[in-house]
Design a protein around this motif. Structure first.
Motif, short mmCIF file in Angstrom:
data_model
loop_
_atom_site.label_atom_id
_atom_site.label_comp_id
_atom_site.label_asym_id
_atom_site.label_seq_id
_atom_site.Cartn_x
_atom_site.Cartn_y
_atom_site.Cartn_z
N GLY A 126 -9.63 -12.26 -10.28
CA GLY A 126 -9.40 -12.52 -11.81
C GLY A 126 -7.80 -11.75 -10.67
O GLY A 126 -7.17 -12.19 -11.34
N GLN A 127 -7.81 -10.72 -10.17
CA GLN A 127 -5.96 -10.03 -9.20
C GLN A 127 -5.42 -11.49 -8.56
O GLN A 127 -4.34 -11.98 -8.76
CB GLN A 127 -6.58 -9.82 -7.50
CG GLN A 127 -7.07 -8.25 -8.02
CD GLN A 127 -7.00 -7.57 -7.26
OE1 GLN A 127 -6.98 -7.65 -6.15
NE2 GLN A 127 -7.17 -6.31 -7.32
N VAL A 128 -6.08 -12.65 -8.24
CA VAL A 128 -5.65 -13.94 -8.16
C VAL A 128 -4.59 -14.99 -9.35
O VAL A 128 -3.89 -15.26 -9.15
CB VAL A 128 -6.83 -14.80 -6.66
CG1 VAL A 128 -6.46 -16.40 -6.92
CG2 VAL A 128 -6.47 -13.68 -5.65
N ASP A 129 -6.15 -14.34 -10.06
CA ASP A 129 -5.67 -16.10 -11.15
C ASP A 129 -4.63 -14.50 -12.38
O ASP A 129 -3.50 -15.34 -12.74
CB ASP A 129 -7.17 -15.60 -12.18
CG ASP A 129 -6.75 -15.82 -13.45
OD1 ASP A 129 -6.01 -17.29 -13.72
OD2 ASP A 129 -7.44 -15.89 -14.39
N ALA A 130 -4.85 -13.32 -12.19
CA ALA A 130 -3.61 -12.56 -12.60
C ALA A 130 -2.10 -12.90 -12.31
O ALA A 130 -0.99 -12.77 -12.52
CB ALA A 130 -3.62 -11.34 -12.59
#
Length: 800
Positions: free
Chosen positions: A702-706
């Motif tokens: 999720g952090q990479v995607d965001a």
């Protein structure tokens, strides 16, 4: 008229019987045998180095099997050498065997090797093979490793004759006029008469044709011929390259010939027989004799009748062995097609080109893939000759032969893989021998990746014996009389001459692999001195893994590696101290190289385990402290910081919450996009299994995607190549799973997002029902059910 009467019928003063041949020509070999049977000479003179006269009787030994070669090398410089290859279908070999069978003296009459090797010393770029034309006219003096011949204009006699006859291929012309021509009764000398006339016309037209050294060689041959005539009168037969026959027939004074030989350079030489291969006969340059199809020529020489049918039967057998469907009907149709092609092309019999075309069309269904196998296995072949143990050899060669017999490791021309289990005494001995030979520059075996176990007790070698390895063995003889003593002396000398620290560590590893206990202290002393003086962290980091591998190999071989462990620990300490400052202010290329060093050191420390590090706690703990320093410094490039975090996470020294926090800080808007992308590459890239980490950790994904969706448009094109390189290294299944998780979006795919996280594709908790369904299969794979069943039965028997 009998053969003796025919020979005597030439009358006094008729001159010697000159048999001009093409080296390695089966037609010439058959013709020589027929001519000798008819003429019955009292002595046979053969083109070759006179130093080999004492070796001729070995050709009659039952253990001598061609192809073999006469090897001459300089005593003081073994690497300077020449070969005179002989196959079963070589006219010279046939002449030697005939002379030995009939108790007739056989002598070599070419220029001595002592002069030809000295020529190579004077002109390093000059080959001892004076033909320079692939030995096509049978005039090769020997195949030398001293370099290519001079770039003067040399004619190809067979090429000129073939062109005059309307052929565009000299090989095809030679097959038609010689190889496919039978020797009829009373016709044994006719081929040599025709060839002599043709070569005489060529020499009148072209002179020596760029073969200036032939004048010196031919002068020596004439002197030897005169000496034989004084001893045996007219009972002399000469077997030599057809190019030389007119020169041997011409009248020249003894004084003129001696003048040509005056002042020739000399070098002390040794000579012996060595095994040869068909594959080497097929090579034009280097050690090769320059014939394109030794396997085919050998077949033509040995096949008494119906050579085409017998050849195509061999081809069918080979293809069947490779699981191709080839029946007797295929052989019959291939024979018919080859004969038809020969008739259409105006050839007396099908040659190699016709049989090859027939095999391709009928047996290979038009494909060149199986045809390449036929060319490699049959047209060329992997035949390796054998030399009797009584042949002269340097002491090192004799020790090597003894070890080969004891370890049952026979040299073979065909490449093969050898799997070794170092826990077995014989396999351990084979490993030691192969490693020692590699140290000596004798590349009989090359290490290969094991397809089975990856333990240190397992080794895989790819073996192939090449003829020039005999020269390498002769060269290595200067280091010692046995393989062990020579390898020890060579390792010590290499340690002194080594330039860099990595070279010395690699040498130490090879000494342990070869089990050279006498050389290892010298190499270790040099290694300690170099390590103390080298301040380049990159060099130190590059040297450490080799030392650690050496420790592991030493363990499996039972070698004392205490001194090596001390040096490795000291080297690791110096890397730990110097690495953080060395990682500051690096550009992208230098940062990537340093990241590879960090990976190598991490692997080395993991293999070292908990070895004490001289008052500084444990190496593993010290290294983890260094990694924590690297992941927290802003001056360290992102790719190194990301990798340090990942290594700590994998070792369990960093909690997942802490790793997620560090990633969140790096991927915050305040971090330049390029630096953040580099951090991601270090954390999840480089083949470290980062794809599976993202699959199973919803917070990191999720952090990479965001972060990626929030990268400004103007910076996105800069970070895209770096990210694409990172994610393209993942397995296709991992990339597909990541894409599906991102595509689903919040609550997609029927599953709810993790509680409070908002990450798509992840459930709020563990699905125990699905996990329980897997347990029976896992227990079956691990054999746990069988263990419990046996335990239960045992308990029942006791209580009963």
């Amino acid at each position: 008229m009998t053969g003796v009467e025919r020979a005597e019928g030439r009358g006094a003063g008729a001159g010697p019987l000159l048999l001009g041949v093409r080296h390695h020509g089966p037609g010439s070999a058959r013709a020589v045998r027929a001519a000798l049977e008819e003429a019955r000479p009292r002595v046979v003179l053969i083109e070759g180095p006179p130093e080999a006269d004492a070796l001729i009787p070995l050709a009659a030994d039952e253990e001598m099997r061609p192809p073999v070669a006469l090897l001459a090398h300089a005593v003081d410089e073994p690497g300077r050498s020449s070969f005179w290859p002989l196959a079963e279908f070589s006219p010279e070999w046939v002449a030697i065997r005939w002379a030995l069978a009939h108790d007739v003296p056989a002598r070599f009459i070419d220029l001595p090797a002592t002069h030809t090797l000295a020529w190579g010393r004077q002109e390093d770029a000059t080959s001892a093979d004076s033909d320079g034309d692939g030995d096509r006219d049978g005039d090769g003096e020997g195949d030398s490793d001293s370099g290519p011949g001079p770039a003067d204009l040399r004619i190809d006699p067979l090429g000129v004759l073939a062109e005059a006859a309307g052929y565009d291929d000299p090989e095809r012309w030679w097959e038609d006029v010689v190889e496919h021509r039978g020797v009829g009764k009373g016709d044994a000398l006719a081929p040599f008469t025709v060839l002599e006339e043709a070569m005489g016309a060529l020499r009148e037209t072209y002179g020596v044709g760029g073969h200036e050294r032939d004048l010196v060689r031919e002068a020596h041959m004439r002197l030897q011929l005169r000496a034989a005539q004084r001893e045996f009168e007219d009972g002399v037969a000469v077997v030599c390259g057809a190019w030389h026959v007119p020169a041997l027939r011409q009248k020249a004074t003894v004084a003129a010939d001696k003048a040509l030989l005056k002042g020739l350079p000399k070098v002390k030489t040794d000579m012996t027989w060595v095994p040869w291969t068909h594959r080497r006969l097929s090579r034009i340059s280097g050690y090769g004799a320059g014939i394109e199809s030794p396997g085919w020529y050998g077949h033509l020489f040995s096949a008494q009748d119906r050579p085409v049918e017998r050849w195509l039967t061999k081809v069918a057998g080979l293809l069947r062995a490779e699981d191709r469907i080839v029946s007797s009907a295929h052989v019959i149709e291939a024979v018919r097609l080859a004969e038809t092609l020969a008739a259409m092309r105006g050839r007396p019999l099908p040659g190699l080109s016709e049989t090859t075309d027939a095999v391709r069309a009928v047996m290979c269904e038009g494909s060149d893939v199986p045809l390449a196998l036929v060319h490699d296995r049959l047209v060329v072949g992997d035949v390796l000759g054998e030399v009797p143990p009584t042949a002269p050899a340097v002491p090192l060669q004799r020790d090597l032969a003894r070890l080969q017999r004891r370890l049952r490791l026979k040299p073979e021309a065909l490449e093969r893989e050898l799997e070794l289990d170092l826990r077995k005494e014989t396999d351990a001995g084979r490993s030691r021998l192969l490693h020692r030979l590699r140290l000596l520059g004798v590349g009989w075996g090359e290490p290969a990746a094991s397809r089975g176990s990856t333990g240190t007790f397992r080794e895989t070698w790819r073996l192939r014996w090449e003829p020039e390895l005999s020269v390498r063995v002769a060269e290595a003889g200067v280091w010692g009389t046995t393989v062990l003593s020579a390898a020890t002396a060579k390792a010590e000398a290499d340690g002194v001459a080594a330039q860099g620290l990595a070279d010395v560590t690699a040498l130490a590893e090879r000494c342990l692999l070869a089990e050279l206990p006498d050389a290892l202290p010298t190499v270790m002393r040099i290694l300690a001195d170099r390590a103390a003086l080298d301040t380049d962290v990159g060099h130190l980091a590059q040297a450490l893994p080799a030392l650690v591998r050496s420790l592991r190999y030493g363990d499996v071989r039972g070698t004392d590696t205490g001194a090596l462990a001390e040096v490795a620990a000291g080297l690791a300490e110096r890397v730990f101290v110097g690495l953080p400052p060395a990682c500051a202010a690096l550009d992208a290329d230098a940062a990537e190289e340093m990241r590879r060093h960090v990976d190598a050191v991490h692997g080395a420390v993991g293999l070292l385990g908990d070895a004490p590090a001289a008052g500084h706690g444990h190496l593993r703990g010290r290294w983890q402290s260094v990694l924590r320093v690297l992941c927290g410094r802003d001056t360290v490039p992102g790719v190194i910081r990301g990798r340090a975090v990942r290594l700590l996470l994998d070792d369990g020294e960093l909690a997942q919450d802490e790793a997620a926090l560090l990633m969140g800080l790096v991927l915050s808007p305040g971090t330049p996009p390029a630096d953040a992308a580099a951090w991601i590459e270090g954390f999840v890239g480089g083949g470290s299994g980062g794809g599976m980490l993202l699959v199973h950790d919803e917070r990191l994904l999720g952090q990479v995607d965001a972060w990626l969706t929030g990268v400004p448009a103007e910076a996105f094109t800069d970070v895209l190549p770096l990210l694409r390189r990172t994610f393209s290294a993942y397995e296709p299944g991992v990339r597909r799973t990541l894409g599906e998780l991102v595509r689903r979006g919040p609550g997609g795919g029927g599953g709810s997002a993790a509680a409070g996280s908002g990450i798509p594709g992840f459930g709020p908790e563990l699905d125990t029902a699905r996990a329980d369904a897997v347990l029976p299969v896992v227990r079956l794979l691990l054999g746990l059910d069988d263990v419990e069943e046996r335990t239960g039965n045992d308990l029942a028997g006791v209580t009963g």
